[in-house]
Design a protein around this motif. Structure first.
Motif, PDB file in Angstrom:
ATOM      1  N   GLY A  65      17.550  -1.835 -91.460  1.00 52.76           N
ATOM      2  CA  GLY A  65      16.967  -2.480 -90.280  1.00 52.76           C
ATOM      3  C   GLY A  65      17.854  -3.589 -89.756  1.00 52.76           C
ATOM      4  N   SER A  66      17.278  -4.773 -89.607  1.00 53.57           N
ATOM      5  CA  SER A  66      18.020  -5.905 -89.042  1.00 53.57           C
ATOM      6  C   SER A  66      18.796  -6.687 -90.104  1.00 53.57           C
ATOM      7  N   ILE A  67      18.839  -6.183 -91.330  1.00 54.28           N
ATOM      8  CA  ILE A  67      19.516  -6.888 -92.416  1.00 54.28           C
ATOM      9  C   ILE A  67      21.031  -6.725 -92.277  1.00 54.28           C
ATOM     10  N   ALA A  68      21.728  -7.870 -92.230  1.00 56.84           N
ATOM     11  CA  ALA A  68      23.184  -7.857 -92.102  1.00 56.84           C
ATOM     12  C   ALA A  68      23.869  -8.081 -93.447  1.00 56.84           C
ATOM     13  N   PHE A  84      18.341 -12.441 -97.928  1.00 51.80           N
ATOM     14  CA  PHE A  84      18.655 -11.460 -96.898  1.00 51.80           C
ATOM     15  C   PHE A  84      19.021 -12.204 -95.617  1.00 51.80           C
ATOM     16  N   THR A  85      20.204 -11.930 -95.076  1.00 53.76           N
ATOM     17  CA  THR A  85      20.552 -12.440 -93.759  1.00 53.76           C
ATOM     18  C   THR A  85      20.097 -11.377 -92.772  1.00 53.76           C
ATOM     19  N   VAL A  86      19.149 -11.739 -91.923  1.00 53.47           N
ATOM     20  CA  VAL A  86      18.605 -10.791 -90.948  1.00 53.47           C
ATOM     21  C   VAL A  86      18.944 -11.251 -89.539  1.00 53.47           C
ATOM     22  N   MET A  87      19.045 -10.279 -88.636  1.00 48.92           N
ATOM     23  CA  MET A  87      19.423 -10.573 -87.258  1.00 48.92           C
ATOM     24  C   MET A  87      18.572  -9.755 -86.282  1.00 48.92           C
ATOM     25  N   PRO A  88      17.265 -10.075 -86.182  1.00 50.67           N
ATOM     26  CA  PRO A  88      16.436  -9.357 -85.214  1.00 50.67           C
ATOM     27  C   PRO A  88      16.699  -9.869 -83.799  1.00 50.67           C
ATOM     28  N   LYS A  89      16.349  -9.050 -82.819  1.00 51.36           N
ATOM     29  CA  LYS A  89      16.536  -9.440 -81.418  1.00 51.36           C
ATOM     30  C   LYS A  89      15.316 -10.210 -80.937  1.00 51.36           C
ATOM     31  N   GLY A  90      15.547 -11.429 -80.514  1.00 50.83           N
ATOM     32  CA  GLY A  90      14.490 -12.270 -79.959  1.00 50.83           C
ATOM     33  C   GLY A  90      14.496 -12.203 -78.443  1.00 50.83           C
ATOM     34  N   TYR A  91      13.902 -13.178 -77.808  1.00 46.29           N
ATOM     35  CA  TYR A  91      13.828 -13.221 -76.348  1.00 46.29           C
ATOM     36  C   TYR A  91      15.204 -13.459 -75.726  1.00 46.29           C
ATOM     37  N   GLY A  92      15.986 -14.371 -76.314  1.00 46.73           N
ATOM     38  CA  GLY A  92      17.274 -14.737 -75.738  1.00 46.73           C
ATOM     39  C   GLY A  92      18.464 -14.065 -76.392  1.00 46.73           C
TER      40      GLY A  92
END
Length: 191
Positions: A65-68, A84-92
């Motif tokens: 998933g969003s786990i980098a 876990f370093t995660v990088m989900p997409k937020g509003y900006g």
């Protein structure tokens, strides 16, 4: 015609000198910036997995998933849990943060490292009022609510920033899901 050439040459020289100066400044500041980012990340790893002193990088498997990135946190050779370093997409844009999950099956904490969310709204995701809700939650799927939390798995959204709140919660859920699939059984066997 000679005046135009002279002005063009002056403009070229000014631009070239400025470019060289900017390149030199970039080169000089690149390593200190990398060092500061590394220090911030190490502090975030320690803060999100209390008790762990050593962190070893682990390559994420497919379906992360969003786990980098994943780090195994240990102390004296005993594995304490995983970051876990995660990088989900937020509003900006992407929100980069670390989630710590201990072997006892609890999300120990989260720490936001970088985001481009709206100031005064989504940027509040790093404030303890929001991010503190994740501390010591059982490693079960979490859900965002607009009302105060009624169940243990509820996370109250930031007012006016539901997209950011949902993105952060989705990133934590990705970490929980990955932990359950890859590390939860090993943690139980080690106990």
């Amino acid at each position: 015609m000679g005046k135009i050439l002279r002005l063009g040459l002056v403009l070229f020289i000014i631009t070239a000198v400025t470019g060289v100066i900017l390149g030199a400044v970039h080169t000089l500041t690149l390593e200190p910036i990398r060092w500061a980012q590394g220090r911030e990340k190490n502090e975030a790893l320690a803060a999100t997995l209390p008790g762990a002193e050593d962190f070893k990088a682990i390559e994420p498997k497919g379906g992360a998933g969003s786990i980098a990135e994943i780090y195994e946190g240990s102390r004296g050779g005993d594995v304490m849990g995983y970051n876990f370093t995660v990088m989900p997409k937020g509003y900006g844009g992407l929100i980069t943060f670390i989630v710590g999950i201990a072997n006892d099956g609890h999300v120990k904490d989260i720490k936001i490292l970088a985001h481009s969310e709206t100031p005064g709204l989504g940027a509040k995701a790093g404030n303890p009022e929001f991010s503190g809700q994740f501390k010591d939650k059982p490693a079960d799927a979490l859900r965002v609510t607009k009302a105060p939390p009624a169940r243990d798995g509820d996370i109250q959204a930031i007012s006016g920033a539901t997209i950011t709140s949902t993105a952060v919660t989705a990133g934590v859920n990705d970490a929980i899901s990955y932990w359950k699939s890859n590390f939860a059984g090993a943690a139980r066997r080690a106990d």
